[in-house]
Design a protein around this motif. Structure first.
Motif, PDB file in Angstrom:
ATOM      1  N   ARG A 127       0.802  -1.225   0.000  1.00 24.30           N
ATOM      2  CA  ARG A 127       0.000   0.000   0.000  1.00 24.30           C
ATOM      3  C   ARG A 127       0.835   1.275   0.000  1.00 24.30           C
ATOM      4  O   ARG A 127       0.465   2.278   0.607  1.00 24.30           O
ATOM      5  N   ASP A 128       1.972   1.224  -0.685  1.00 27.85           N
ATOM      6  CA  ASP A 128       2.822   2.409  -0.830  1.00 27.85           C
ATOM      7  C   ASP A 128       2.817   2.799  -2.313  1.00 27.85           C
ATOM      8  O   ASP A 128       3.764   2.549  -3.046  1.00 27.85           O
ATOM      9  N   THR A 129       1.716   3.421  -2.732  1.00 31.21           N
ATOM     10  CA  THR A 129       1.505   3.729  -4.142  1.00 31.21           C
ATOM     11  C   THR A 129       2.547   4.683  -4.727  1.00 31.21           C
ATOM     12  O   THR A 129       3.015   4.442  -5.844  1.00 31.21           O
ATOM     13  N   PRO A 130       2.939   5.761  -4.036  1.00 29.10           N
ATOM     14  CA  PRO A 130       3.947   6.647  -4.638  1.00 29.10           C
ATOM     15  C   PRO A 130       5.264   5.926  -4.941  1.00 29.10           C
ATOM     16  O   PRO A 130       5.844   6.102  -6.007  1.00 29.10           O
ATOM     17  N   ARG A 131       5.725   5.101  -4.020  1.00 25.52           N
ATOM     18  CA  ARG A 131       6.968   4.360  -4.267  1.00 25.52           C
ATOM     19  C   ARG A 131       6.763   3.264  -5.310  1.00 25.52           C
ATOM     20  O   ARG A 131       7.687   2.958  -6.067  1.00 25.52           O
ATOM     21  N   ALA A 132       5.579   2.690  -5.360  1.00 28.08           N
ATOM     22  CA  ALA A 132       5.289   1.696  -6.394  1.00 28.08           C
ATOM     23  C   ALA A 132       5.392   2.339  -7.768  1.00 28.08           C
ATOM     24  O   ALA A 132       5.972   1.771  -8.704  1.00 28.08           O
ATOM     25  N   ARG A 133       4.862   3.525  -7.896  1.00 26.45           N
ATOM     26  CA  ARG A 133       4.916   4.234  -9.187  1.00 26.45           C
ATOM     27  C   ARG A 133       6.355   4.585  -9.566  1.00 26.45           C
ATOM     28  O   ARG A 133       6.761   4.410 -10.711  1.00 26.45           O
ATOM     29  N   LYS A 134       7.135   5.061  -8.598  1.00 23.80           N
ATOM     30  CA  LYS A 134       8.534   5.392  -8.881  1.00 23.80           C
ATOM     31  C   LYS A 134       9.330   4.149  -9.272  1.00 23.80           C
ATOM     32  O   LYS A 134      10.162   4.204 -10.181  1.00 23.80           O
ATOM     33  N   ALA A 135       9.085   3.041  -8.591  1.00 27.14           N
ATOM     34  CA  ALA A 135       9.792   1.806  -8.932  1.00 27.14           C
ATOM     35  C   ALA A 135       9.393   1.325 -10.327  1.00 27.14           C
ATOM     36  O   ALA A 135      10.234   0.853 -11.100  1.00 27.14           O
ATOM     37  N   MET A 136       8.117   1.478 -10.675  1.00 24.16           N
ATOM     38  CA  MET A 136       7.670   1.079 -12.010  1.00 24.16           C
ATOM     39  C   MET A 136       8.268   2.006 -13.061  1.00 24.16           C
ATOM     40  O   MET A 136       8.668   1.540 -14.142  1.00 24.16           O
ATOM     41  N   GLN A 137       8.356   3.296 -12.769  1.00 27.07           N
ATOM     42  CA  GLN A 137       9.001   4.224 -13.705  1.00 27.07           C
ATOM     43  C   GLN A 137      10.465   3.835 -13.908  1.00 27.07           C
ATOM     44  O   GLN A 137      10.987   3.902 -15.020  1.00 27.07           O
ATOM     45  N   ARG A 138      11.114   3.409 -12.849  1.00 29.18           N
ATOM     46  CA  ARG A 138      12.513   2.959 -12.952  1.00 29.18           C
ATOM     47  C   ARG A 138      12.591   1.706 -13.824  1.00 29.18           C
ATOM     48  O   ARG A 138      13.480   1.593 -14.677  1.00 29.18           O
ATOM     49  N   ALA A 139      11.677   0.772 -13.635  1.00 31.12           N
ATOM     50  CA  ALA A 139      11.657  -0.446 -14.459  1.00 31.12           C
ATOM     51  C   ALA A 139      11.461  -0.096 -15.932  1.00 31.12           C
ATOM     52  O   ALA A 139      12.145  -0.648 -16.809  1.00 31.12           O
ATOM     53  N   ILE A 140      10.550   0.814 -16.208  1.00 34.16           N
ATOM     54  CA  ILE A 140      10.285   1.232 -17.595  1.00 34.16           C
ATOM     55  C   ILE A 140      11.528   1.879 -18.193  1.00 34.16           C
ATOM     56  O   ILE A 140      11.918   1.574 -19.325  1.00 34.16           O
TER      57      ILE A 140
END
Length: 151
Positions: A127-140
């Motif tokens: 449930r840490d959406t901001p960090r989930a988004r940043k990690a996904m941006q890093r993966a992309i």
């Protein structure tokens, strides 16, 4: 499939809203007085920002889904087997345990987009959406061959 439908309906409603607001802005500008032109320009700024945000968010979702499909075809997509509460929420302790493993995996292979993708899923489950988004941006970014600076 339900999430895609929900996203499409939300996007369609937003586009309708942007068109409606934009037409009101144009009407204000056509009135020709200083005040109505000023308000009209201000009103037109909102749909422009909204369209930009919707476009960037849609690009993000499409890229993340493409990574998920690629990882799934490789057999590396994380399995959603976490225990859930009676309300359907993921058990926090189980999510934290998986998160610790995913974080260690990512620290061991910081240039691997696959580990960043799995870390993004673990952040989301925790449930840490901001960090989930940043990690996904890093993966992309890693998948696309772009380097990004870390803070």
């Amino acid at each position: 499939m339900r999430a895609k439908l929900s996203y499409a309906v939300t996007a369609a409603v937003l586009v309708f809203y942007f068109v409606l607001v934009g037409s009101r802005g144009v009407m204000l500008i056509r009135s020709g007085t200083v005040i109505t032109v000023t308000f009209g320009v201000a009103v037109l700024i909102l749909p422009v920002i909204g369209v930009w945000f919707l476009w960037k968010n849609t690009q993000f979702v499409r890229r993340a889904n493409a990574l998920a499909a690629e990882l799934d075809s490789e057999g590396g997509l994380p399995v959603d087997d976490l225990p859930r509460t009676p309300a359907g929420r993921i058990d926090r302790d189980a999510a934290d345990e998986v998160f610790a493993r995913r974080k260690a995996e990512t620290e061991a292979a910081p240039e691997d987009w696959r580990s960043w993708f799995r870390l993004a899923v673990a952040y989301h489950d925790a449930r840490d959406t901001p960090r989930a988004r940043k990690a996904m941006q890093r993966a992309i970014s890693l998948h696309d061959g772009r380097r990004i600076e870390t803070a």
